[in-house]
Motif scaffolding. Structure first.
Motif, PDB file in Angstrom:
ATOM      1  N   LYS A 194       1.097   6.704  -6.747  1.00  0.00           N
ATOM      2  CA  LYS A 194      -0.057   7.579  -7.119  1.00  0.00           C
ATOM      3  C   LYS A 194       0.228   9.042  -7.329  1.00  0.00           C
ATOM      4  CE  LYS A 194      -4.818   8.594  -6.017  1.00  0.00           C
ATOM      5  NZ  LYS A 194      -4.704   9.970  -6.467  1.00  0.00           N
ATOM      6  N   GLY A 195       1.031   9.196  -5.962  1.00  0.00           N
ATOM      7  CA  GLY A 195       1.473  10.704  -5.941  1.00  0.00           C
ATOM      8  C   GLY A 195       2.203  11.151  -6.991  1.00  0.00           C
ATOM      9  N   LEU A 196       3.244  10.373  -7.479  1.00  0.00           N
ATOM     10  CA  LEU A 196       4.020  10.663  -8.501  1.00  0.00           C
ATOM     11  C   LEU A 196       3.413  10.658  -9.870  1.00  0.00           C
ATOM     12  CD1 LEU A 196       7.199   8.500  -7.730  1.00  0.00           C
ATOM     13  CD2 LEU A 196       7.149  10.918  -7.548  1.00  0.00           C
ATOM     14  N   VAL A 197       2.407   9.893 -10.030  1.00  0.00           N
ATOM     15  CA  VAL A 197       1.369   9.991 -11.451  1.00  0.00           C
ATOM     16  C   VAL A 197       0.654  11.149 -11.255  1.00  0.00           C
ATOM     17  CG1 VAL A 197      -0.477   8.671 -12.369  1.00  0.00           C
ATOM     18  CG2 VAL A 197       1.496   7.475 -11.621  1.00  0.00           C
ATOM     19  N   ASP A 198      -0.089  11.545 -10.183  1.00  0.00           N
ATOM     20  CA  ASP A 198      -0.636  12.846 -10.038  1.00  0.00           C
ATOM     21  C   ASP A 198       0.125  13.853 -10.568  1.00  0.00           C
ATOM     22  OD1 ASP A 198      -2.944  11.406  -9.831  1.00  0.00           O
ATOM     23  OD2 ASP A 198      -2.937  11.719  -7.487  1.00  0.00           O
ATOM     24  N   ARG A 199       1.341  13.888  -9.754  1.00  0.00           N
ATOM     25  CA  ARG A 199       2.492  15.014 -10.236  1.00  0.00           C
ATOM     26  C   ARG A 199       2.561  15.114 -11.790  1.00  0.00           C
ATOM     27  NH1 ARG A 199       7.364  15.568  -6.724  1.00  0.00           N
ATOM     28  NH2 ARG A 199       5.795  15.748  -5.110  1.00  0.00           N
ATOM     29  N   ARG A 200       2.985  14.177 -12.307  1.00  0.00           N
ATOM     30  CA  ARG A 200       3.515  13.847 -13.638  1.00  0.00           C
ATOM     31  C   ARG A 200       2.291  14.492 -14.421  1.00  0.00           C
ATOM     32  NH1 ARG A 200       8.112  15.266 -14.127  1.00  0.00           N
ATOM     33  NH2 ARG A 200       8.270  14.056 -16.150  1.00  0.00           N
ATOM     34  N   ILE A 226      12.007  -1.575  -6.700  1.00  0.00           N
ATOM     35  CA  ILE A 226      12.453  -0.649  -5.806  1.00  0.00           C
ATOM     36  C   ILE A 226      13.707  -1.292  -4.817  1.00  0.00           C
ATOM     37  CG2 ILE A 226      12.428   1.151  -4.134  1.00  0.00           C
ATOM     38  CD1 ILE A 226       9.701   1.761  -5.232  1.00  0.00           C
ATOM     39  N   LEU A 227      13.501  -2.305  -4.338  1.00  0.00           N
ATOM     40  CA  LEU A 227      14.291  -3.050  -3.478  1.00  0.00           C
ATOM     41  C   LEU A 227      15.532  -3.553  -4.382  1.00  0.00           C
ATOM     42  CD1 LEU A 227      11.840  -4.819  -0.784  1.00  0.00           C
ATOM     43  CD2 LEU A 227      13.104  -2.891  -0.526  1.00  0.00           C
ATOM     44  N   ASP A 228      15.202  -4.151  -5.367  1.00  0.00           N
ATOM     45  CA  ASP A 228      16.090  -4.819  -6.379  1.00  0.00           C
ATOM     46  C   ASP A 228      17.318  -3.499  -6.687  1.00  0.00           C
ATOM     47  OD1 ASP A 228      15.209  -7.221  -6.126  1.00  0.00           O
ATOM     48  OD2 ASP A 228      14.164  -7.295  -8.157  1.00  0.00           O
ATOM     49  N   TYR A 229      16.490  -2.447  -6.983  1.00  0.00           N
ATOM     50  CA  TYR A 229      17.324  -1.039  -7.572  1.00  0.00           C
ATOM     51  C   TYR A 229      18.207  -0.777  -6.303  1.00  0.00           C
ATOM     52  CZ  TYR A 229      18.723   3.583  -9.074  1.00  0.00           C
ATOM     53  OH  TYR A 229      19.219   4.608  -9.223  1.00  0.00           O
ATOM     54  N   TRP A 230      17.790  -0.768  -5.196  1.00  0.00           N
ATOM     55  CA  TRP A 230      18.511  -0.371  -3.830  1.00  0.00           C
ATOM     56  C   TRP A 230      19.622  -1.418  -3.794  1.00  0.00           C
ATOM     57  CZ3 TRP A 230      18.420   3.940  -1.047  1.00  0.00           C
ATOM     58  CH2 TRP A 230      19.082   3.782   0.357  1.00  0.00           C
ATOM     59  N   ASP A 231      19.398  -2.606  -3.761  1.00  0.00           N
ATOM     60  CA  ASP A 231      20.500  -3.452  -3.619  1.00  0.00           C
ATOM     61  C   ASP A 231      21.592  -3.314  -4.541  1.00  0.00           C
ATOM     62  OD1 ASP A 231      19.146  -4.564  -1.577  1.00  0.00           O
ATOM     63  OD2 ASP A 231      18.311  -6.184  -2.405  1.00  0.00           O
ATOM     64  N   VAL A 263       0.824  -1.268  -0.010  1.00  0.00           N
ATOM     65  CA  VAL A 263       0.200  -0.149   0.045  1.00  0.00           C
ATOM     66  C   VAL A 263       0.794   1.280  -0.137  1.00  0.00           C
ATOM     67  CG1 VAL A 263      -1.679   1.300   1.315  1.00  0.00           C
ATOM     68  CG2 VAL A 263      -1.688  -1.093   1.116  1.00  0.00           C
ATOM     69  N   ASP A 264       2.139   1.450   0.709  1.00  0.00           N
ATOM     70  CA  ASP A 264       2.850   2.439   0.895  1.00  0.00           C
ATOM     71  C   ASP A 264       3.326   2.589  -0.598  1.00  0.00           C
ATOM     72  OD1 ASP A 264       2.398   2.362   3.492  1.00  0.00           O
ATOM     73  OD2 ASP A 264       4.389   1.356   3.998  1.00  0.00           O
ATOM     74  N   ILE A 265       3.840   1.696  -1.287  1.00  0.00           N
ATOM     75  CA  ILE A 265       4.543   2.047  -2.578  1.00  0.00           C
ATOM     76  C   ILE A 265       3.270   2.341  -3.595  1.00  0.00           C
ATOM     77  CG2 ILE A 265       5.549   0.963  -4.563  1.00  0.00           C
ATOM     78  CD1 ILE A 265       7.275   1.418  -2.226  1.00  0.00           C
ATOM     79  N   GLU A 266       2.150   2.064  -3.450  1.00  0.00           N
ATOM     80  CA  GLU A 266       0.937   2.269  -4.532  1.00  0.00           C
ATOM     81  C   GLU A 266       0.791   3.924  -4.082  1.00  0.00           C
ATOM     82  OE1 GLU A 266      -2.060  -0.587  -3.449  1.00  0.00           O
ATOM     83  OE2 GLU A 266      -0.988  -2.121  -4.614  1.00  0.00           O
ATOM     84  N   LEU A 267       0.480   4.373  -2.671  1.00  0.00           N
ATOM     85  CA  LEU A 267       0.045   5.474  -2.549  1.00  0.00           C
ATOM     86  C   LEU A 267       1.225   6.576  -3.054  1.00  0.00           C
ATOM     87  CD1 LEU A 267      -1.146   5.305   1.192  1.00  0.00           C
ATOM     88  CD2 LEU A 267      -2.539   6.061  -0.951  1.00  0.00           C
ATOM     89  N   PHE A 268       2.597   6.132  -3.013  1.00  0.00           N
ATOM     90  CA  PHE A 268       3.706   6.911  -3.393  1.00  0.00           C
ATOM     91  C   PHE A 268       3.677   6.827  -4.823  1.00  0.00           C
ATOM     92  CE2 PHE A 268       8.090   7.378  -4.726  1.00  0.00           C
ATOM     93  CZ  PHE A 268       8.288   8.703  -4.212  1.00  0.00           C
TER      94      PHE A 268
END
Length: 125
Positions: free
Chosen positions: A9-15, A58-63, A2-7
Motif C-alpha cells: 500500500k505504501g509503494l502504491v501510494d508513492r507511485r 517475495i520469498l520465492d524471489y529471495w530464494d 498484513v505486513d506485506i499488504e501495508l508495504f
C-alpha cells in the motif's frame, strides 16, 4: 500477510502520488521516448503488478536470488584526491607471518582470474 499488504500500500501510494513538478512528468515521458518503449502508463502498470504481489512471491524471489548459489560482492571506492569518508585500504593483510602473500583487493585482474580458475579445478576434482 498484513505486513506485506501495508508495504505494498505504501509503494502504491508513492507511485500514484501526483508529480510535484511538470519537469518530473516530462522527464518520465521523454525517457519512454528515448528508450523506444512508449509505455506512458508505466506507473499504473507497476501499481497493477504491485497489487498482485504476495508474500510467497517475495520469498520465492529471495530464494532464487540468494539461494544455494549465493554470491557476495563487497567493494569500497576511495577517491585518489579530495575528501574521503574512510582511509585508503591497506594492500597487505597485516598478518605477521612474514609471507605477506595475501593482498587485500585485486591488483592484477588476470592473475586473480587464473588463481580463481585453478582453485575451482582443485575443488571440483
Amino acid at each position: 500477510s498484513v505486513d506485506i499488504e501495508l508495504f505494498v500500500k505504501g509503494l502504491v501510494d508513492r507511485r500514484l502520488e501526483p508529480d510535484k513538478f511538470l519537469a518530473v512528468e516530462v522527464t518520465r515521458n521523454w525517457s519512454e521516448i528515448a528508450n523506444g518503449r512508449f509505455q506512458y502508463d508505466r506507473l499504473q502498470a507497476e501499481v497493477a503488478a504491485l497489487l498482485t504481489l504476495s508474500k510467497n512471491d517475495i520469498l520465492d524471489y529471495w530464494d532464487n536470488l540468494y539461494g544455494s548459489e549465493r554470491r557476495m560482492l563487497v567493494s569500497e571506492v576511495v577517491p585518489r584526491s579530495g575528501p574521503a569518508t574512510s582511509k585508503e585500504p591497506a594492500v597487505k593483510n597485516g598478518y605477521s607471518d612474514g609471507t605477506n602473500t595475501l593482498l587485500l583487493g585485486v591488483g592484477d585482474i588476470e592473475k586473480f582470474r587464473a588463481d580463481r580458475e585453478a582453485s575451482r579445478s582443485v575443488t571440483m576434482s
